[in-house]
Every structure is written in structure tokens, then in C-alpha cells.
Motif scaffolding. Structure first.
Motif, PDB file in Angstrom:
ATOM      1  N   VAL A  58      -7.856  10.409   4.097  1.00 50.04           N
ATOM      2  CA  VAL A  58      -9.191  10.419   4.674  1.00 50.04           C
ATOM      3  C   VAL A  58      -9.399  11.826   5.163  1.00 50.04           C
ATOM      4  O   VAL A  58      -8.828  12.236   6.173  1.00 50.04           O
ATOM      5  CB  VAL A  58      -9.337   9.417   5.813  1.00 50.04           C
TER       6      VAL A  58
ATOM      7  N   ILE B 185      -3.030   8.739   4.791  1.00 49.95           N
ATOM      8  CA  ILE B 185      -3.033   7.388   5.340  1.00 49.95           C
ATOM      9  C   ILE B 185      -1.768   6.707   4.884  1.00 49.95           C
ATOM     10  O   ILE B 185      -1.499   6.585   3.685  1.00 49.95           O
ATOM     11  CB  ILE B 185      -4.276   6.606   4.895  1.00 49.95           C
TER      12      ILE B 185
ATOM     13  N   GLN C 217      -4.927   2.283  10.085  1.00 52.35           N
ATOM     14  CA  GLN C 217      -5.501   3.585  10.431  1.00 52.35           C
ATOM     15  C   GLN C 217      -6.966   3.693   9.935  1.00 52.35           C
ATOM     16  O   GLN C 217      -7.629   4.668  10.268  1.00 52.35           O
ATOM     17  CB  GLN C 217      -4.668   4.697   9.780  1.00 52.35           C
ATOM     18  N   LEU C 218      -7.426   2.714   9.102  1.00 50.61           N
ATOM     19  CA  LEU C 218      -8.749   2.805   8.471  1.00 50.61           C
ATOM     20  C   LEU C 218      -9.774   2.000   9.235  1.00 50.61           C
ATOM     21  O   LEU C 218      -9.462   1.018   9.894  1.00 50.61           O
ATOM     22  CB  LEU C 218      -8.673   2.316   7.031  1.00 50.61           C
ATOM     23  N   GLN C 219     -11.028   2.434   9.086  1.00 49.63           N
ATOM     24  CA  GLN C 219     -12.182   1.741   9.663  1.00 49.63           C
ATOM     25  C   GLN C 219     -13.207   1.499   8.551  1.00 49.63           C
ATOM     26  O   GLN C 219     -13.272   2.277   7.585  1.00 49.63           O
ATOM     27  CB  GLN C 219     -12.823   2.621  10.753  1.00 49.63           C
TER      28      GLN C 219
ATOM     29  N   ASP D  11     -14.940   4.237   6.076  1.00 57.98           N
ATOM     30  CA  ASP D  11     -14.166   5.454   5.793  1.00 57.98           C
ATOM     31  C   ASP D  11     -14.176   5.733   4.310  1.00 57.98           C
ATOM     32  O   ASP D  11     -14.094   4.815   3.477  1.00 57.98           O
ATOM     33  CB  ASP D  11     -12.705   5.303   6.257  1.00 57.98           C
TER      34      ASP D  11
ATOM     35  N   LEU E  26     -12.272   7.129   1.230  1.00 56.68           N
ATOM     36  CA  LEU E  26     -10.879   7.370   0.841  1.00 56.68           C
ATOM     37  C   LEU E  26     -10.821   8.200  -0.409  1.00 56.68           C
ATOM     38  O   LEU E  26     -11.636   8.045  -1.327  1.00 56.68           O
ATOM     39  CB  LEU E  26     -10.158   6.042   0.601  1.00 56.68           C
TER      40      LEU E  26
ATOM     41  N   THR F 155     -12.506   8.280  -5.601  1.00 54.92           N
ATOM     42  CA  THR F 155     -13.033   8.176  -4.248  1.00 54.92           C
ATOM     43  C   THR F 155     -13.518   6.730  -4.072  1.00 54.92           C
ATOM     44  O   THR F 155     -14.156   6.170  -4.957  1.00 54.92           O
ATOM     45  CB  THR F 155     -14.216   9.112  -4.045  1.00 54.92           C
TER      46      THR F 155
ATOM     47  N   THR G  56     -14.808   3.592  -0.834  1.00 49.04           N
ATOM     48  CA  THR G  56     -15.281   3.381   0.539  1.00 49.04           C
ATOM     49  C   THR G  56     -14.684   2.086   1.058  1.00 49.04           C
ATOM     50  O   THR G  56     -14.672   1.091   0.359  1.00 49.04           O
ATOM     51  CB  THR G  56     -16.799   3.310   0.590  1.00 49.04           C
TER      52      THR G  56
END
Length: 417
Positions: free
Chosen positions: A385, A390, A395-397, A400, A402, A412, A414
Motif C-alpha cells: 500500500v 503488507i 493492516q488493510l482498510q 485501500d 493495493l 492494482t 481495491t
């Protein structure tokens, strides 16, 4: 009645004296030797000599007999010359004498002794007997040699002189001592005393007391007088005076002025010399001997110092020849030591470099093994990120973005949930 007869037959004084005179002439020998002490005596006008002869008790204090003596002019001149030649002095008071006399009794002048001859040997013998008695007493008291055993100071410069201030001997002593040819310095002080007659003992003892009171100021005492009669020496034959000198704390020198005769003072003094000038000569010789020793010591010290300097000079010359060789040997040893150290240092540096090179290689291998591109080639991918890798889904929301990288390319995505 008898009393009246005696009164009628009374003698006149002249008649009585005349009877005494005749009785003496008839009963006594014409000449008789008699001994005694001259209580007084003097030449009179007309060339006669009048005096008084006395005898004292055993203690020598009280007079127990007395007689007037006369030497008529026709006899006195001859006796005076002979007595002076044999004894060195004139008839005088205080002298023990033996006289050949004729006993006379004059009606007007009374009892007297007419002197016909004088025994000079008796006077000299009495002086000698008295001297021996005093010396014997000093020996019995154990003090006769006390002053002689005192050590002489190394320097005899401060001299206390006992003498008459008018004596020629004192002047001769000072001239010879103070005006010497050696440049030696002396300090001389006179303690006046009477050097002839009945007050010799009294005045010399007083002078000794004055000197003893300032003993530390003096190195020696000198008792001197000029020439004089032989019988004058009897004035110095005194036990109190001899005892004082024998026990005096400083060396005492005598220069009484006679070559042949020795007084009691000469016997007890540290050193007896013939004349005042002889005393001065002794003091000069003593100082010269000390000066000679000092000069000899100075010369020996100087020579010893010169020899030491010569030895040290030779030693320095020897050292100056050996120092270059010694420095050369030291330099060689130092150069060898430096070469050894240099070789050891080079070996240590090379060894250290080799070890560091090997360690870097290991680190490089470890670093390469951790290179992400190698992991991606093995089929692994790497999700990030932004710039952050990661490793945990927590750790992700949502929302985010990626980035997933592969060995070849990247995609890429989301996060929705």
C-alpha cells in the motif's frame, strides 16, 4: 740604810752603758756569724750602709729578735761589689743573709752589729731551699704538671700579657710579635703587674683573676719581665702564685729573663722560655708551623683536584671515541627492531584485511539471499500500500489501493471488505 747606800752609789746612764759595752767586749768573740732577714737597708751619706736584721717565728709572721746593722763605708764598697757579682743583686729588704759581725754597744747609740763580711752562698742557698720546698708541696698536691698537660690551641693569636707597663721586655715582646715578617696577626692586651719586690705575688694574682674572668677571649697567657738580678727571681718563688698558674685554664708561658736559673713559675708554666723575645719567637714559630700545614694542605688539595680533572678529561676523551660506535650499535638495533615491527604490522594488516573481506562476502551472500526479486522469481508476490509492504490482512482498510508485484509485472486492486 742599804737603800740609801744604793741611791748614793747610783750609776749614770753613760756609766751603765759603758759597763755593758765593756762586758760585751770582754765576753763575746771579736767576730761571729749570724743569720737573719734584712728588714730594711739603705746606703747613707758618707758611703755607709744602715739596716735592720730580724728573725721571725716558725710561721714567718712575728718578729722575735731585732738588731741594727752598720757597714762602714771603708768596708761597704768592697762587700757591695763582691755580693753583686756573686748574687747579681744588692743587699735589700726581704733577703735572707748570713753576716760576719762584731757586736758593739755604744754609750750613745746603743746596741748594733758592725758587719765585716757577707756570705753570698747562704743567700742563694736559702732561695734554692725555699724553691725546693714549694716544688715539693706542688708535687704532693698533685698539681705541678696541670698546666703543662693542657693542649695548645691550633691558633695562638689572642695573647693576654702580664708584665709591667714600663718594662723594656714588654716593648721588645710586642715589637717582635706584632711587627713580624710573616704578616701574621696577633691581638695582645696588657694586664699590668709589679714584676719586682714584695707586691709581685699580689699583683700577678690579680691579673690572673682578671684574665680568668674573660677566659673565652684568650688563647694563652704570657708572663714576662726584663732582665734583673738573680735574687729578684725569688719574688716568683711563691706557692700561691705557682698553684694559681699550675691550675690556670689557659696555657701559661713565662719569659722571666734569665738563662741559667729556673723559678717555680717556670716549672709549673706550660712552657718556660728565657726572655720575652724568646716567648714571641715561640708564638711566631707555632703560627708559622700551622700556616705551613695549611699551605701544604692547600697544595695537596690543589694537586688532587688537578689530577682528578686530568682523569675526568681523559675519561671524556675515551667516551668521545666510543660514543659513535655505541650510537651505531644502538641505531642498528633500532633499525632491526623497526623492520621487525614493520613486517609484523604488514602481516597483521593483511590478515585483518583477509578476515574483513571474507566477512563482507558472507554479508553479501546473506544480503543477496534476502533480495525480493529472487523471491518473486520463485513464484512469490509482494503486496504494498504505497511504499508499505503488507504482511497482515489486519493492516488493510476498505478502500485501500493495493499494488501486487510479481516476477514479471504488477496489478492494482481495491479493498472492498
Amino acid at each position: 740604810m742599804s737603800n740609801n747606800y744604793e741611791l748614793n752609789n747610783a750609776l749614770s746612764l753613760y756609766e751603765l752603758n759603758n759597763m755593758v759595752s765593756q762586758l760585751i767586749e770582754q765576753t763575746l768573740p771579736d767576730e761571729v756569724w749570724v743569720t737573719g732577714e734584712m728588714a730594711e737597708g739603705r746606703p747613707a751619706s758618707g758611703g755607709h750602709f744602715y739596716g735592720e736584721l730580724v728573725q721571725k717565728d716558725a710561721r714567718g709572721v712575728n718578729i722575735i729578735a731585732r738588731a741594727r746593722i752598720i757597714i762602714w763605708a771603708r768596708n761597704y764598697n768592697m762587700l757591695r761589689v763582691r755580693f753583686a757579682r756573686e748574687t747579681g743583686t744588692e743587699l735589700r729588704a726581704g733577703m735572707k743573709v748570713q753576716l760576719l759581725v762584731r757586736v758593739t754597744f755604744h754609750e750613745q747609740y746603743g746596741y748594733s752589729l758592725n758587719v765585716l763580711d757577707v756570705d753570698s752562698s747562704y743567700t742563694l742557698g736559702d732561695m734554692a731551699r725555699r724553691r725546693q720546698e714549694i716544688l715539693r708541696q706542688l708535687e704532693e698536691d698533685g698539681i705541678i704538671d696541670d698546666n703543662r698537660t693542657l693542649p695548645l690551641p691550633t691558633l695562638l693569636q689572642r695573647i693576654a700579657v702580664i708584665s709591667s707597663d714600663k718594662a723594656a721586655g714588654y716593648g721588645d715582646f710586642c715589637d717582635q710579635l706584632l711587627c713580624n715578617d710573616y704578616g701574621l696577626r696577633f691581638h695582645v692586651q696588657l694586664f699590668p703587674a709589679i714584676m719586682q719586690g714584695t707586691r709581685v705575688e699580689e699583683t700577678i694574682l690579680a691579673a690572673l683573676d682578671s684574665i680568668a674572668a674573660q677566659e673565652d677571649r684568650w688563647d694563652a697567657v704570657v708572663i714576662i719581665r726584663g732582665g734583673g738580678a738573680v735574687t729578684d727571681l725569688s719574688d716568683f718563688d711563691s706557692y700561691p702564685l705557682a698553684a694559681a698558674i699550675a691550675q690556670f685554664p689557659l696555657p701559661v708561658f713565662t719569659g722571666i729573663g734569665h738563662d741559667r736559673d729556673e723559678t717555680v713559675l717556670d716549672r709549673v708554666a706550660h712552657r718556660a722560655l728565657k726572655t720575652p723575645t724568646a716567648v714571641a719567637a715561640f708564638l711566631l714559630d707555632h703560627q708559622c708551623a700551622h700556616l705551613s700545614r695549611l699551605l701544604d694542605l692547600q697544595q695537596r688539595l690543589t694537586q688532587a683536584a688537578l689530577r682528578r680533572l686530568e682523569r675526568e678529561k681523559q675519561r671524556l676523551e675515551n667516551l668521545s671515541g666510543t660514543l659513535p660506535m655505541a650510537f651505531g650499535r644502538v641505531r642498528e638495533r633500532q633499525e632491526h627492531r623497526l623492520e621487525t615491527l614493520r613486517n609484523r604490522l604488514q602481516s597483521a594488516i593483511l590478515l585483518k584485511l583477509e578476515r574483513e573481506r571474507h566477512r563482507l562476502q558472507l554479508m553479501e551472500q546473506r544480503t543477496n539471499s534476502l533480495d525480493p526479486s529472487l523471491l518473486l522469481k520463485r513464484g512469490y508476490s509482494m503486496t504494498m500500500v504505497g511504499d508499505r509492504i503488507i504482511t497482515d490482512a489486519n493492516q488493510l482498510q476498505p478502500g485501500d489501493v493495493l499494488t501486487t508485484r510479481f516476477a514479471n509485472g504488477a496489478v492494482t486492486s481495491t479493498v472492498n471488505s
